[in-house]
Design a protein around this motif. Structure first.
Motif, PDB file in Angstrom:
ATOM      1  N   GLU A 163      74.295 -42.247 148.053  1.00 17.17           N
ATOM      2  CA  GLU A 163      73.584 -43.121 147.118  1.00 17.17           C
ATOM      3  C   GLU A 163      72.149 -42.661 146.892  1.00 17.17           C
ATOM      4  N   ASP A 216      72.388 -39.799 144.545  1.00 14.36           N
ATOM      5  CA  ASP A 216      72.715 -40.290 143.205  1.00 14.36           C
ATOM      6  C   ASP A 216      71.464 -40.660 142.418  1.00 14.36           C
ATOM      7  N   ASP A 217      70.359 -40.937 143.141  1.00 13.44           N
ATOM      8  CA  ASP A 217      69.114 -41.342 142.475  1.00 13.44           C
ATOM      9  C   ASP A 217      68.146 -40.188 142.265  1.00 13.44           C
ATOM     10  N   LEU A 251      78.886 -42.121 143.893  1.00 14.94           N
ATOM     11  CA  LEU A 251      78.035 -41.401 142.937  1.00 14.94           C
ATOM     12  C   LEU A 251      78.276 -41.969 141.540  1.00 14.94           C
ATOM     13  N   LYS A 252      77.596 -43.053 141.247  1.00 11.76           N
ATOM     14  CA  LYS A 252      77.861 -43.796 140.009  1.00 11.76           C
ATOM     15  C   LYS A 252      77.073 -43.254 138.813  1.00 11.76           C
ATOM     16  N   LYS A 253      75.949 -42.583 139.064  1.00  9.07           N
ATOM     17  CA  LYS A 253      75.072 -42.155 137.971  1.00  9.07           C
ATOM     18  C   LYS A 253      75.174 -40.659 137.679  1.00  9.07           C
ATOM     19  N   THR A 254      75.430 -39.875 138.701  1.00  7.62           N
ATOM     20  CA  THR A 254      75.355 -38.416 138.587  1.00  7.62           C
ATOM     21  C   THR A 254      76.712 -37.820 138.259  1.00  7.62           C
TER      22      THR A 254
END
Length: 499
Positions: A37, A40-41, A77-80
């Motif tokens: 996480e 991911d940011d 990994l929700k964004k990347t």
């Protein structure tokens, strides 16, 4: 004159190629989850998380289902964007698979949430890439067409640019230069990227290994020439046979026209975390830190050299390594100058070892070399040695069509063969690619056989028992020992004496 700003993307390989290069692909999913996480940011262009050797290794050594690993990674990994390495018609294995297996594999990969598939062929035979690219586009994923970079009289910048044009015409969404041996020099990288940016209108990415020590310099020159994305690894998993360090590159490009925009505070947390993971593994110094000049002289990737040493050690012939390294380029030339990447690196390397051990070139050839000469791996970049082909194939004619055209569908047979152990439809895909690895894994998953961890614990226990028995026998021979100094265990048995 103010230079126009252009953000350079970073693909971080820490979750796939970095640990494949340094740790034999042994990093476990539970070692990845705690940091996902935060990664991911960071703001990466993408994370390379799957493919290559991970599929095989997950089952063979870690008792993990590779499909489950991909789903877990996607969950955190929700964004990347996440990507994989695909060996074209070889998928994640070591031979060509039928088209129905390619279709099923790519579809299930999409269903598990992957975004980008990097597709390459060991021979740069575009016919071998057609099906994988078509399947990738059909399921709506990003098809990153890839060229395996190498050096030979037949490999020059116009050759690679021509490949890029053809792959673009085949529907590639981006183009990657895959320099698996760290061969590309800084100025060649500049020239190649410059020519590619003029020839094609899709993003260009550069993937290098640090083996020769040139990768960071090559990246900087490629960035100056307009490359869009470069591959790096978190600093504890970088250098050696891995990629250049992410942290260093982000800092080097900060406040320049090529600023990556990545969050450096989060990168520090990522780096600190993977220092702890790295401490769980023994990485040979030569693999982790060394610059291997054999790469520059013989164009032999670091991992290939390790395999050559291992093969020679089995024959008590490691002293012959210099002769084998000299033989590798000759075998490579006979086979039409293939790039030395899986599986061509194994084919060339093994034959070089055999030639040196027997003291006669091609007195014996492996089945893989015979199949290669027959055309079953595809068309090499240059003509093969016709005398060698005739010697090995005799009156048999090599095939000239796409090798996969000769294969019968495999999925139905795979489902039938493994139906007694199947729990999910995708198990048939896994079995079709790695039957000898998948079946024992499925048996362990059902509890029919002990897990790898339990089996290893049993082996260790047996070794310990054997060592204790040997120790007791040895202690009986100690006639002059002072009994008052004996070290005893909880059961009062003598286990040793101070020395």
């Amino acid at each position: 004159m103010t230079q126009e700003k252009r953000i350079v993307g970073i693909t971080d390989t820490s979750l796939r190629d970095a640990h494949q290069s340094l740790m034999a692909t042994r990093m476990k999913i539970e070692e990845m989850i705690p940091i996902l996480e935060i990664m991911d940011d960071v703001g990466y262009h993408s994370l390379e998380v799957w493919g290559g050797a991970t599929f095989d290794t997950c089952m063979r050594f870690l008792d993990e289902d590779p499909w489950d690993r991909l789903r877990v990674l996607r969950k955190h990994l929700k964004k990347t964007k996440i990507q994989m390495l695909l060996r074209a018609q070889n998928l994640v294995g070591y031979r060509h698979y039928a088209d129905d297996v390619v279709d099923a594999f790519v579809q299930n990969t999409a269903d598990c949430g992957l975004d980008i598939i990097r597709i390459f062929d060991a021979l740069n035979d575009l016919r071998n890439m057609e099906k994988a690219m078509e399947a990738t586009k059909r399921v709506g994923l990003h098809a990153q067409a890839t060229v395996s970079y190498t050096i030979s009289p037949f490999h020059d910048i116009p050759h690679f640019v021509d490949i890029a044009r053809k792959l673009t015409d085949m529907g590639a969404d981006s183009f990657c230069i895959k320099d698996m041996a760290g061969l590309i020099s800084p100025y060649d990288a500049y020239e190649l990227v410059s020519q590619l940016k003029k020839a094609v209108d899709i993003p260009i990415q550069l993937h290098c290994h640090y083996t020769s020590g040139m990768a960071s310099m090559a990246y900087l020159k490629a960035i100056e020439a307009g490359v869009d994305v470069v591959d790096t690894a978190t600093s504890p998993l970088s250098l050696g046979t891995s990629q250049p360090p992410t942290d260093t590159f982000v800092t080097a490009l900060k406040d320049t026209p090529y600023d990556t925009g990545l969050n450096q505070e989060l990168l520090l947390k990522v780096s600190e975390y993977f220092k702890g993971v790295r401490d769980n593994y023994t990485i040979p110094t030569g693999v982790a830190l060394g610059v291997d000049t054999n790469v520059l002289l013989y164009q032999v990737p670091g991992g290939m050299i390790s395999n050559l040493v291992s093969q020679l050690a089995e024959q008590n012939a490691t002293h012959l390594l210099p002769k084998v390294l000299e033989e590798v380029p000759r075998v490579r030339e006979d086979l039409g100058f293939p790039p030395l990447v899986t599986p061509s690196s194994q084919i060339v390397g093994t034959q070089a070892v055999v030639n040196v051990l027997l003291g006669e070139r091609y007195k014996m050839v492996s089945t893989e070399v015979r199949n290669y000469l027959k055309g079953l791996y595809g068309q090499p970049p240059a003509p093969m040695n016709q005398e060698l082909q005739k010697k090995v194939l005799k009156d048999e004619e090599p095939i000239t069509e796409r090798p996969a055209n000769t294969l019968q569908p495999e999925m139905e047979k795979a489902r039938e063969n493994i139906k007694h152990l199947m729990e999910k439809d995708e198990d048939a895909i896994t079995y079709a690619i790695f039957p000898q690895v998948a079946e024992p894994f499925f048996r362990r998953r059902k509890g029919l056989d002990p897990s790898l961890k339990a089996a290893q614990a049993k082996k260790d226990e047996m070794k310990e028992d054997a060592a204790q028995k040997d120790l007791k026998l040895d202690l009986k021979k100690v006639g002059a020992a002072d009994a008052s100094l004996a070290v005893k265990n909880s059961e009062g048995q003598v286990v040793g004496y101070p020395v």
